[in-house]
Enzyme design. Structure first.
Site, PDB file in Angstrom:
ATOM      1  N   GLY A  55     -93.837-113.838 -68.925  1.00 55.04           N
ATOM      2  CA  GLY A  55     -95.217-114.325 -68.981  1.00 55.04           C
ATOM      3  C   GLY A  55     -95.535-115.274 -67.834  1.00 55.04           C
ATOM      4  O   GLY A  55     -96.584-115.177 -67.208  1.00 55.04           O
ATOM      5  N   ASN A  94     -81.499 -98.946 -75.236  1.00 53.37           N
ATOM      6  CA  ASN A  94     -80.410 -99.524 -74.443  1.00 53.37           C
ATOM      7  C   ASN A  94     -79.341-100.196 -75.303  1.00 53.37           C
ATOM      8  O   ASN A  94     -78.179-100.229 -74.919  1.00 53.37           O
ATOM      9  CB  ASN A  94     -81.006-100.545 -73.459  1.00 53.37           C
ATOM     10  CG  ASN A  94     -79.943-101.487 -72.932  1.00 53.37           C
ATOM     11  OD1 ASN A  94     -79.190-101.140 -72.025  1.00 53.37           O
ATOM     12  ND2 ASN A  94     -79.860-102.684 -73.510  1.00 53.37           N
ATOM     13  N   ASN A 153     -62.690 -91.396 -73.280  1.00 50.23           N
ATOM     14  CA  ASN A 153     -61.922 -92.555 -72.818  1.00 50.23           C
ATOM     15  C   ASN A 153     -60.928 -92.951 -73.899  1.00 50.23           C
ATOM     16  O   ASN A 153     -61.316 -93.105 -75.062  1.00 50.23           O
ATOM     17  CB  ASN A 153     -62.867 -93.730 -72.515  1.00 50.23           C
ATOM     18  CG  ASN A 153     -62.210 -94.791 -71.670  1.00 50.23           C
ATOM     19  OD1 ASN A 153     -61.227 -94.525 -70.974  1.00 50.23           O
ATOM     20  ND2 ASN A 153     -62.734 -95.997 -71.722  1.00 50.23           N
ATOM     21  N   TYR A 159     -67.099 -94.627 -79.529  1.00 48.56           N
ATOM     22  CA  TYR A 159     -68.124 -94.885 -78.499  1.00 48.56           C
ATOM     23  C   TYR A 159     -68.406 -93.598 -77.709  1.00 48.56           C
ATOM     24  O   TYR A 159     -69.575 -93.251 -77.464  1.00 48.56           O
ATOM     25  CB  TYR A 159     -67.594 -95.990 -77.585  1.00 48.56           C
ATOM     26  CG  TYR A 159     -68.524 -96.468 -76.499  1.00 48.56           C
ATOM     27  CD1 TYR A 159     -69.566 -97.348 -76.778  1.00 48.56           C
ATOM     28  CD2 TYR A 159     -68.335 -96.073 -75.176  1.00 48.56           C
ATOM     29  CE1 TYR A 159     -70.400 -97.822 -75.769  1.00 48.56           C
ATOM     30  CE2 TYR A 159     -69.158 -96.538 -74.160  1.00 48.56           C
ATOM     31  CZ  TYR A 159     -70.193 -97.413 -74.456  1.00 48.56           C
ATOM     32  OH  TYR A 159     -71.004 -97.874 -73.451  1.00 48.56           O
ATOM     33  N   ALA A 161     -67.965 -90.513 -78.669  1.00 46.98           N
ATOM     34  CA  ALA A 161     -68.651 -89.542 -79.538  1.00 46.98           C
ATOM     35  C   ALA A 161     -70.137 -89.880 -79.632  1.00 46.98           C
ATOM     36  O   ALA A 161     -70.999 -88.990 -79.560  1.00 46.98           O
ATOM     37  CB  ALA A 161     -68.010 -89.545 -80.929  1.00 46.98           C
ATOM     38  N   ALA A 162     -70.435 -91.156 -79.764  1.00 48.69           N
ATOM     39  CA  ALA A 162     -71.846 -91.572 -79.866  1.00 48.69           C
ATOM     40  C   ALA A 162     -72.587 -91.279 -78.568  1.00 48.69           C
ATOM     41  O   ALA A 162     -73.704 -90.752 -78.575  1.00 48.69           O
ATOM     42  CB  ALA A 162     -71.923 -93.061 -80.197  1.00 48.69           C
ATOM     43  N   LYS A 163     -71.972 -91.603 -77.442  1.00 50.36           N
ATOM     44  CA  LYS A 163     -72.641 -91.422 -76.140  1.00 50.36           C
ATOM     45  C   LYS A 163     -72.754 -89.932 -75.788  1.00 50.36           C
ATOM     46  O   LYS A 163     -73.730 -89.521 -75.142  1.00 50.36           O
ATOM     47  CB  LYS A 163     -71.903 -92.198 -75.044  1.00 50.36           C
ATOM     48  CG  LYS A 163     -71.932 -93.717 -75.239  1.00 50.36           C
ATOM     49  CD  LYS A 163     -73.349 -94.288 -75.185  1.00 50.36           C
ATOM     50  CE  LYS A 163     -73.362 -95.803 -75.147  1.00 50.36           C
ATOM     51  NZ  LYS A 163     -74.719 -96.363 -75.131  1.00 50.36           N
ATOM     52  N   ILE A 192     -70.489-101.658 -65.178  1.00 49.37           N
ATOM     53  CA  ILE A 192     -71.572-102.576 -64.804  1.00 49.37           C
ATOM     54  C   ILE A 192     -71.195-103.998 -65.238  1.00 49.37           C
ATOM     55  O   ILE A 192     -70.619-104.180 -66.318  1.00 49.37           O
ATOM     56  CB  ILE A 192     -72.907-102.156 -65.480  1.00 49.37           C
ATOM     57  CG1 ILE A 192     -73.182-100.652 -65.291  1.00 49.37           C
ATOM     58  CG2 ILE A 192     -74.078-103.000 -64.955  1.00 49.37           C
ATOM     59  CD1 ILE A 192     -73.317-100.171 -63.863  1.00 49.37           C
TER      60      ILE A 192
HETATM   61  P1  NAI Z   1     -74.309-106.099 -73.829  1.00 50.98           P
HETATM   62  O1  NAI Z   1     -73.239-106.166 -74.861  1.00 50.98           O
HETATM   63  O2  NAI Z   1     -74.310-107.107 -72.727  1.00 50.98           O
HETATM   64  O3  NAI Z   1     -75.760-106.099 -74.521  1.00 50.98           O
HETATM   65  C1  NAI Z   1     -76.020-105.246 -75.607  1.00 50.98           C
HETATM   66  C2  NAI Z   1     -77.374-105.544 -76.165  1.00 50.98           C
HETATM   67  O4  NAI Z   1     -77.569-104.734 -77.345  1.00 50.98           O
HETATM   68  C3  NAI Z   1     -77.537-106.989 -76.594  1.00 50.98           C
HETATM   69  O5  NAI Z   1     -78.857-107.401 -76.283  1.00 50.98           O
HETATM   70  C4  NAI Z   1     -77.339-106.916 -78.105  1.00 50.98           C
HETATM   71  O6  NAI Z   1     -78.011-107.967 -78.790  1.00 50.98           O
HETATM   72  C5  NAI Z   1     -77.988-105.571 -78.410  1.00 50.98           C
HETATM   73  N1  NAI Z   1     -77.563-105.041 -79.718  1.00 50.98           N
HETATM   74  C6  NAI Z   1     -76.337-104.668 -80.092  1.00 50.98           C
HETATM   75  N2  NAI Z   1     -76.343-104.286 -81.386  1.00 50.98           N
HETATM   76  C7  NAI Z   1     -77.614-104.412 -81.838  1.00 50.98           C
HETATM   77  C8  NAI Z   1     -78.271-104.190 -83.080  1.00 50.98           C
HETATM   78  N3  NAI Z   1     -77.599-103.761 -84.165  1.00 50.98           N
HETATM   79  N4  NAI Z   1     -79.589-104.425 -83.156  1.00 50.98           N
HETATM   80  C9  NAI Z   1     -80.298-104.870 -82.086  1.00 50.98           C
HETATM   81  N5  NAI Z   1     -79.733-105.108 -80.881  1.00 50.98           N
HETATM   82  C10 NAI Z   1     -78.412-104.881 -80.756  1.00 50.98           C
HETATM   83  O7  NAI Z   1     -74.253-104.607 -73.256  1.00 50.98           O
HETATM   84  P2  NAI Z   1     -74.618-104.014 -71.820  1.00 50.98           P
HETATM   85  O8  NAI Z   1     -73.373-103.982 -71.038  1.00 50.98           O
HETATM   86  O9  NAI Z   1     -75.827-104.644 -71.259  1.00 50.98           O
HETATM   87  O10 NAI Z   1     -74.911-102.496 -72.253  1.00 50.98           O
HETATM   88  C11 NAI Z   1     -76.198-102.001 -72.495  1.00 50.98           C
HETATM   89  C12 NAI Z   1     -76.077-100.493 -72.714  1.00 50.98           C
HETATM   90  O11 NAI Z   1     -75.447 -99.888 -71.591  1.00 50.98           O
HETATM   91  C13 NAI Z   1     -75.243-100.118 -73.942  1.00 50.98           C
HETATM   92  O12 NAI Z   1     -75.824 -98.997 -74.583  1.00 50.98           O
HETATM   93  C14 NAI Z   1     -73.910 -99.744 -73.340  1.00 50.98           C
HETATM   94  O13 NAI Z   1     -73.213 -98.837 -74.152  1.00 50.98           O
HETATM   95  C15 NAI Z   1     -74.348 -99.116 -72.030  1.00 50.98           C
HETATM   96  N6  NAI Z   1     -73.308 -99.096 -71.016  1.00 50.98           N
HETATM   97  C16 NAI Z   1     -72.827-100.267 -70.463  1.00 50.98           C
HETATM   98  C17 NAI Z   1     -71.849-100.209 -69.496  1.00 50.98           C
HETATM   99  C18 NAI Z   1     -71.306-101.429 -68.825  1.00 50.98           C
HETATM  100  O14 NAI Z   1     -70.422-101.279 -67.965  1.00 50.98           O
HETATM  101  N7  NAI Z   1     -71.773-102.628 -69.128  1.00 50.98           N
HETATM  102  C19 NAI Z   1     -71.281 -98.935 -69.045  1.00 50.98           C
HETATM  103  C20 NAI Z   1     -71.861 -97.778 -69.685  1.00 50.98           C
HETATM  104  C21 NAI Z   1     -72.829 -97.888 -70.628  1.00 50.98           C
END
Ligand code: NAI
Length: 251
Positions: A55, A94, A153, A159, A161-163, A192
């Protein structure tokens, strides 16, 4: 800041898991592109701060606490957005969790928990978003997968299976809704820099990064750029696609 839809106001976008990491970067990027953002996370604190930050930069954002493990809360999330804004144009699924373990030791609970958040909640949100998007004859569903969904992996069968399931879900939605102007795509990140990878052993990360053609981890903003492109009019002829943003991991 440029309005994304100059004729009738900004486009409305939901970003789940917006409190940190990749989701936060996506929210900031879509807001900078002129969209009105609904920030979703389990608790309000971090997303309220982010909404204020957006904002103060001239963007529009609201914080919406919702636990994606709660079916009723998920259903009322989209309903509430459409009631308040009269529309929903962009859905970025996400939010994601990990509960790693080798299959021999993987509990039913850890399997179900990861499938519930990373796949079932995405299905429910896409289903709820389909009608308002079809009504507007324009929509973008962008689901954040993972390279793990394509490669598998060790230690992540739940994880992976879900992805992997997310890809089938997204491609099917793309086929069902394409005729209504709604696209559905997966962005599949590699390694990342976020809290999720922070939890991994340092040596494992260093070894993995050495194997990458680009020799470094990705930044959340680099995932956000790919999402912003697919969410824009420039991505209008892309649907059912899995876009790996992985430093060449899959190449
Ligand atoms: P992170 O762990 O830093 O953030 C995850 C986010 O999801 C947080 O905001 C958390 O509060 C939210 N969250 C989790 N469970 C929740 C629920 N039940 N209700 C509402 N919100 C919920 O994860 P990151 O690294 O930012 O990952 C984001 C996406 O990218 C995920 O889907 C992850 O699987 C995917 N990803 C990440 C990679 C990485 O290297 N960081 C690699 C490949 C995929």
């Amino acid at each position: 800041m440029t309005a994304a839809r100059s004729m009738d106001g900004p486009r409305v976008a939901i970003v789940t898991g917006a409190s940190r990491g990749i989701g936060r970067a996506i929210a900031l990027r879509l807001a900078a592109d002129g969209h009105s953002i609904v920030l979703v996370a389990r608790s309000k604190d971090a997303i309220e701060t982010l909404a204020a930050e957006i904002g103060s930069g001239g963007g529009i954002a609201e914080a919406c606490a919702c636990d994606l493990a709660d079916d009723a809360a998920v259903d009322s999330l989209v309903e509430g957005v459409v009631e308040r804004h009269g529309r929903l144009d962009i859905l970025v699924n996400n939010a994601g969790i990990t509960r790693d373990g080798l299959i021999l030791r993987m509990s039913d609970e850890d399997f179900d928990l990861v499938l519930g958040t990373n796949l079932r909640a995405v299905f429910r949100l896409c289903r709820a978003a389909a009608r308002p998007m079809m009504r507007g004859r324009w929509g973008r569903m962008i689901n954040i997968g993972s390279v793990v969904g394509l490669m598998g992996n060790a230690g992540q069968c739940n994880y992976a299976a879900a992805k992997a399931g997310l890809i089938g879900l997204t491609r099917s939605i793309g086929k069902e809704l394409g005729g209504k102007g709604v696209t559905a795509n997966v962005v599949a990140p590699g390694f990342i820099e976020t809290d999720m990878t922070e939890a991994l052993p340092e040596q494992l990360v260093q070894e993995a990064v050495k194997q990458l053609p680009l020799r470094r981890m990705g930044r959340p903003e680099e995932i956000a750029d790919a999402v912003a492109f697919l969410a824009s009019d420039r991505g209008s002829y892309i649907t059912g696609h899995v876009l790996a943003v992985d430093g060449g991991m899959l190449s």
